[in-house]
Design a protein around this motif. Structure first.
Motif, mmCIF file in Angstrom:
data_model
loop_
_atom_site.group_PDB
_atom_site.id
_atom_site.type_symbol
_atom_site.label_atom_id
_atom_site.label_comp_id
_atom_site.label_asym_id
_atom_site.label_seq_id
_atom_site.Cartn_x
_atom_site.Cartn_y
_atom_site.Cartn_z
ATOM 1 N N ARG A 55 29.613 55.323 9.791
ATOM 2 C CA ARG A 55 28.563 55.532 10.788
ATOM 3 C C ARG A 55 27.621 56.656 10.361
ATOM 4 O O ARG A 55 28.040 57.607 9.722
ATOM 5 C CB ARG A 55 29.176 55.901 12.136
ATOM 6 N N CYS A 96 26.023 59.605 11.868
ATOM 7 C CA CYS A 96 26.285 60.402 13.070
ATOM 8 C C CYS A 96 25.346 61.592 13.119
ATOM 9 O O CYS A 96 24.924 62.109 12.085
ATOM 10 C CB CYS A 96 27.724 60.888 13.077
ATOM 11 N N VAL A 106 34.382 61.667 16.368
ATOM 12 C CA VAL A 106 33.129 60.937 16.513
ATOM 13 C C VAL A 106 33.168 60.095 17.783
ATOM 14 O O VAL A 106 34.168 59.427 18.061
ATOM 15 C CB VAL A 106 32.893 60.010 15.291
ATOM 16 N N LYS A 145 26.133 53.857 14.520
ATOM 17 C CA LYS A 145 25.722 55.219 14.858
ATOM 18 C C LYS A 145 26.702 55.876 15.815
ATOM 19 O O LYS A 145 27.433 55.207 16.538
ATOM 20 C CB LYS A 145 24.327 55.200 15.486
ATOM 21 N N GLY A 146 26.652 57.220 15.838
ATOM 22 C CA GLY A 146 27.528 57.955 16.731
ATOM 23 C C GLY A 146 27.169 59.433 16.767
ATOM 24 O O GLY A 146 26.244 59.880 16.085
ATOM 25 N N ASP A 147 27.900 60.182 17.577
ATOM 26 C CA ASP A 147 27.714 61.625 17.711
ATOM 27 C C ASP A 147 28.982 62.341 17.249
ATOM 28 O O ASP A 147 30.093 61.916 17.557
ATOM 29 C CB ASP A 147 27.457 62.018 19.164
#
Length: 115
Positions: free
Chosen positions: A52, A54, A74, A84-86
């Motif tokens: 991902r 991030c 994540v 995608k991610g944080d």
């Protein structure tokens, strides 16, 4: 301070770190930071087998400093969650050892380079 007191304080800090290991909840997953891309974006190899892109959210931008090889927590996005991610948490070395001992990081052997 004497050396003995300093060693006791260090030991207490290590024990506190281990007691407060944050485990993944819900959709969250553990990942290993692969590459920093700039503009608070990184490429992370997650343990669910996905890579991902991030980002570090604004509320954590000044507090959370990451490098290649760091183990992070994540949270995938609701839209585009496979891509995608944080990054919401970075594990410390003592926490990583605890996670390995408890079996949460068994599948990191293929990613493992700098541990």
């Amino acid at each position: 301070m004497s050396k003995k007191k300093e060693e006791e304080k260090k030991q207490e800090q290590i024990e506190q770190e281990i007691r407060r290991v944050r485990l993944p909840r819900g959709k969250e997953t553990i990942g290993i930071l692969d590459q920093r891309l700039g503009a608070s974006r990184t490429r992370v190899n997650c343990l669910d087998g996905k890579t991902r892109i991030c980002r570090i959210p604004g509320r954590l931008k000044r507090k959370l400093w990451v490098r290649e090889g760091d183990v992070v927590l994540v949270e995938p996005w609701e839209l585009g969650g496979d891509e995608k991610g944080d990054i919401i948490f970075k594990y410390r070395p003592s926490q990583i050892q605890w996670l390995k001992k408890k079996g949460y990081l068994k599948s990191t052997d293929e990613f493992e380079e700098e541990f």
